[in-house]
Design an enzyme around this catalytic site. Structure first.
Site, PDB file in Angstrom:
ATOM      1  CD  GLU A 187      -0.700  -7.883   2.362  1.00  0.00           C
ATOM      2  OE1 GLU A 187      -0.195  -8.623   3.211  1.00  0.00           O
ATOM      3  OE2 GLU A 187      -0.547  -6.648   2.350  1.00  0.00           O
ATOM      4  CB  ILE A 216      11.724   1.932   7.809  1.00  0.00           C
ATOM      5  CG1 ILE A 216      10.211   1.988   8.066  1.00  0.00           C
ATOM      6  CG2 ILE A 216      12.457   2.983   8.644  1.00  0.00           C
ATOM      7  CD1 ILE A 216       9.812   1.662   9.491  1.00  0.00           C
ATOM      8  CB  VAL A 268      -0.921   0.007   1.240  1.00  0.00           C
ATOM      9  CG1 VAL A 268      -1.769   1.259   1.267  1.00  0.00           C
ATOM     10  CG2 VAL A 268      -1.794  -1.238   1.244  1.00  0.00           C
ATOM     11  N   GLY A 269       0.451   2.270  -0.731  1.00  0.00           N
ATOM     12  CA  GLY A 269       1.138   3.544  -0.653  1.00  0.00           C
ATOM     13  C   GLY A 269       1.326   4.214  -1.987  1.00  0.00           C
ATOM     14  CG  ASN A 326       2.418   1.718   9.944  1.00  0.00           C
ATOM     15  OD1 ASN A 326       2.028   2.479  10.824  1.00  0.00           O
ATOM     16  ND2 ASN A 326       2.676   2.123   8.716  1.00  0.00           N
TER      17      ASN A 326
END
Length: 503
Positions: free
Chosen positions: A293, A363, A269-270, A383
């Site tokens: 997903e 990250i 996601v993003g 997260n």
């Protein structure tokens, strides 16, 4: 709205959210629907948070365990965290209030690979499941449940809970009926059998959730929308990362490692992930499949363009405009979209068999290809690992994408030694930034380091990283994966002291 509840005996269980919340007790473990802001209960958690506040104000320590599919929304995670009503949370979250409770030590958090949750629940490792609170689109005359915009772990929670509270949400399109594929064939060892899927388009289950009607203690009617967050406009960095990755896929096709229609794609996601999907619109690929997903805006656009044949997932993660389009045209989209339980969408056997091309964010990554996708400075949870590990460990190609720096350049995403390891170098095929791409397949550690530094690191940080690498080769105890642990620590210590990794 009660016409969504075709069963007469189910209609007799309709009550207010406040009354339903009284059926959840202090100390209960509660399995809630929801995955990336889709299909989560929207009014019972708020009523429960209010009840918890009242109880705590009266001197009663009222706290529960909250299990979901993945992240939810402020009406669930935020409300309960702000009331300090959650003792334990699992398996993934993205809520600021929840994150603050986790990092202050007020809330225990178990970060779990998403494919592992269902078997761990069945095996009892998280304790007994007392209540399931699940959003559905409707209830059939014979008491089957029409799923809503996410599946997640709902099947497992409905099967295992002693008591069930349903939210029937009229915002969800009734044309979602038929989009879902609920597989009831999973077993625990030693009774496991192969999941009989050979393409992402195969249907292996049922359209509805089975449920024991006697376990349903409350039904609450709602009409509230999912948490549909607009994607940020594509910036130059996202476009450059997407272009680098798509150029790589073009080459994989050219040399014959990937077919002309690619292999099934998985996308985290993003904004960067959505940029990659958007970039496929301008590439010469047809007949694509997705095995992932979440269905994002970019996949909807690819379906509309006739480029994706079938997208298999467990939930939506859409902007408001795309969510409106889905609700208006769900009958058309269900020809191209299949929503499954996350134990199937993230199933290692299926990911390996189908040869998925996985694309996930990070990250930080170190110069040997180890990836941290969960922690800030080693200790502070962001997260969670979500499903990235399910795909990274089993994909045909496992790519991680990231801008080369964060916080306006103060932090390098490429570091000598990651402060926390979620994905080891063994599970990372490719790292991509706006500056280039490091194809790590077939490279020994010292060669990996040079490729990552030269191709992926920001130019401001390349000399520092190369200096670290050369010093490590001089002082390390061995030359296979040379490290200077004291100097590696200095990178992170410098940021804590000054707010930047730059000297």
């Amino acid at each position: 709205m009660s016409e969504r509840i075709a069963s007469a005996r189910m209609r007799s269980k309709i009550m207010s959210a406040a009354d339903a919340a009284t059926l959840i007790r202090n100390g209960d473990n509660v399995g809630m629907s929801g995955f990336t802001g889709a299909g989560y209960p929207k009014v019972v958690p708020i009523a429960l948070a209010e009840r918890i506040r009242s109880a705590n104000a009266a001197g009663e320590d009222f706290r529960i365990g909250v299990w979901t599919g993945a992240s939810t929304a402020p009406e669930l995670d935020g409300a309960l965290a702000e009331a300090n009503g959650v003792q334990l949370r699992m398996p993934y979250q993205s809520d600021p209030a929840t994150r603050a409770r986790i990092n202050s030590g007020d809330m225990d958090y178990i970060d779990v690979h998403l494919s592992h949750v269902a078997p761990l629940v069945w095996e009892g490792f998280f304790g007994k499941l007392d209540v399931a609170v699940v959003e559905v689109t409707g209830i059939t005359e014979d008491d089957r449940l029409i799923p809503s915009s996410s599946i997640g772990n709902n099947k497992t929670y409905l099967d295992n809970a002693d008591r069930i509270i349903l939210e029937v949400n009229s915002w969800q399109s009734m044309d979602l009926e038929g989009m879902h594929d609920i597989y009831y064939g999973t077993r625990l060892p030693p009774n496991r059998t192969p999941v009989m899927m050979t393409t992402a388009a195969d249907r292996i289950g049922e359209q509805y959730f089975r449920v024991d009607p006697d376990k349903i203690v409350a039904i609450v009617e709602t009409d509230l929308p999912d948490r549909n967050t607009p994607f940020k406009p594509l910036d130059d960095i996202s476009k450059a990362i997407a272009s680098n990755l798509l150029d790589f896929l073009d080459n994989e096709v050219r040399v014959g490692r990937v077919p002309r229609e690619l292999l099934p794609i998985q996308s985290g996601v993003g904004n960067i992930a959505n940029a990659v999907l958007s970039g496929l619109l301008d590439r010469p690929y047809e007949g694509l499949f997705a095995y992932t997903e979440v269905i994002q805006d970019g996949m909807i656009d690819l379906i509309d363009a006739g480029k994706i044949r079938v997208a298999s997932a467990t939930a939506f993660s859409l902007s408001p405009d795309a969510a409106h389009r889905m609700n208006e045209q769900a009958a058309r989209y269900r020809r191209n979209i299949i929503l499954r339980p996350q134990e199937i969408s993230n199933h290692p056997e299926l990911i390996r068999r189908l040869g998925v091309i996985a694309m996930n964010g990070l990250i930080e990554a170190d110069i040997y290809g180890n990836v941290n996708s969960t922690h800030i400075m080693g200790s502070r949870m962001q997260n969670g690992i979500g499903g990235s590990g399910d795909f990274a460990r089993n994909a045909y190609i496992s790519a991680f994408v990231t801008p080369s720096t964060a916080k306006g350049g103060a932090i390098s995403a490429i570091v000598p030694f990651v402060s926390h390891v979620d994905h080891t170098e063994h599970d990372v095929s490719v790292i991509v930034t706006e500056h280039g791409l490091a194809d790590l397949r077939g490279l020994a550690p010292r060669r990996r380091a040079k490729v990552i530094i030269e191709n992926c690191a920001h130019p401001d940080y390349r000399p520092m990283l190369m200096e670290y690498f050369e010093r490590a080769r001089k002082v390390a105890n061995g030359q296979h994966t040379p490290h200077d642990l004291a100097l590696a620590h200095e990178w992170h210590r410098r940021f804590l002291a000054t707010g930047t990794m730059l000297p």
